[in-house]
Design an enzyme around this catalytic site. Structure first.
Site, PDB file in Angstrom:
ATOM      1  N   GLU A  57       5.186  -0.954   2.879  1.00  0.00           N
ATOM      2  CA  GLU A  57       4.563  -0.057   1.899  1.00  0.00           C
ATOM      3  C   GLU A  57       5.243  -0.158   0.536  1.00  0.00           C
ATOM      4  O   GLU A  57       4.568  -0.196  -0.490  1.00  0.00           O
ATOM      5  CB  GLU A  57       4.580   1.393   2.396  1.00  0.00           C
ATOM      6  CG  GLU A  57       3.661   1.660   3.584  1.00  0.00           C
ATOM      7  CD  GLU A  57       2.168   1.604   3.257  1.00  0.00           C
ATOM      8  OE1 GLU A  57       1.791   1.622   2.069  1.00  0.00           O
ATOM      9  OE2 GLU A  57       1.368   1.539   4.204  1.00  0.00           O
ATOM     10  N   ASP A  73      -0.807   5.751  -4.981  1.00  0.00           N
ATOM     11  CA  ASP A  73       0.215   5.903  -3.947  1.00  0.00           C
ATOM     12  C   ASP A  73       1.582   5.914  -4.611  1.00  0.00           C
ATOM     13  O   ASP A  73       1.848   5.096  -5.490  1.00  0.00           O
ATOM     14  CB  ASP A  73       0.157   4.739  -2.947  1.00  0.00           C
ATOM     15  CG  ASP A  73      -1.168   4.684  -2.192  1.00  0.00           C
ATOM     16  OD1 ASP A  73      -1.760   5.753  -1.965  1.00  0.00           O
ATOM     17  OD2 ASP A  73      -1.602   3.581  -1.832  1.00  0.00           O
TER      18      ASP A  73
END
Length: 148
Positions: A57, A73
């Site tokens: 991520e 994000d």
């Protein structure tokens, strides 16, 4: 004298403008932080699962950011502004973690962990994270924690 001033100026600018590169947390330090925060066994996950998730991520970078168009994000867990944090520019956002998205990009990841736990608790696992689903799910992840 002018070289000394230039050196001081460069140091000053370096401190004043941290840029987008956040703190990259070393692997074993991250493992220990996750263990301390009770992520081993949390919702059926392992610290290795979380380490793999973070690797794919954010590559362990606290300032990681990704613009998805309608939402963004933020931080080491890449927490989304549509559902979990408030960035002031995502329409219809719900802010499930009751946190400003910018708080997810500082070097203190305790609040990031609390939000990630809330997401995992609601999902009963790590399925909301595509990095985990695409790269970690069902794989041998022992290398992420070995030696730590």
């Amino acid at each position: 004298k002018s070289m000394l001033f230039l050196g001081f100026l460069l140091v000053f600018l370096g401190l004043a403008l941290p840029g987008t590169q956040g703190k990259v947390i070393p692997r074993c330090e991250m493992v220990n932080i996750l263990r301390r925060n009770g992520l081993q066994g949390f919702e059926g996950t392992t610290v290795a699962d979380w380490m793999c998730l973070i690797k794919y991520e954010s590559d362990y970078n606290t300032k990681a950011y990704n613009d998805n168009g309608p939402s963004r994000d933020y931080g080491i867990f890449q927490i989304n502004s549509k559902y979990w944090c408030n960035d002031g520019k995502t329409s219809g956002a719900t802010n499930g973690c009751h946190i400003s998205c910018s708080k997810l990009q500082d070097d203190n990841i305790e609040d990031d962990i609390q939000c990630a736990k809330k997401i995992a608790r609601e999902a009963h696992g790590l399925s909301p994270w595509y990095g985990w689903k695409n790269h970690c799910k069902g794989k041998d992840l022992s290398s992420f924690v070995s030696g730590c």
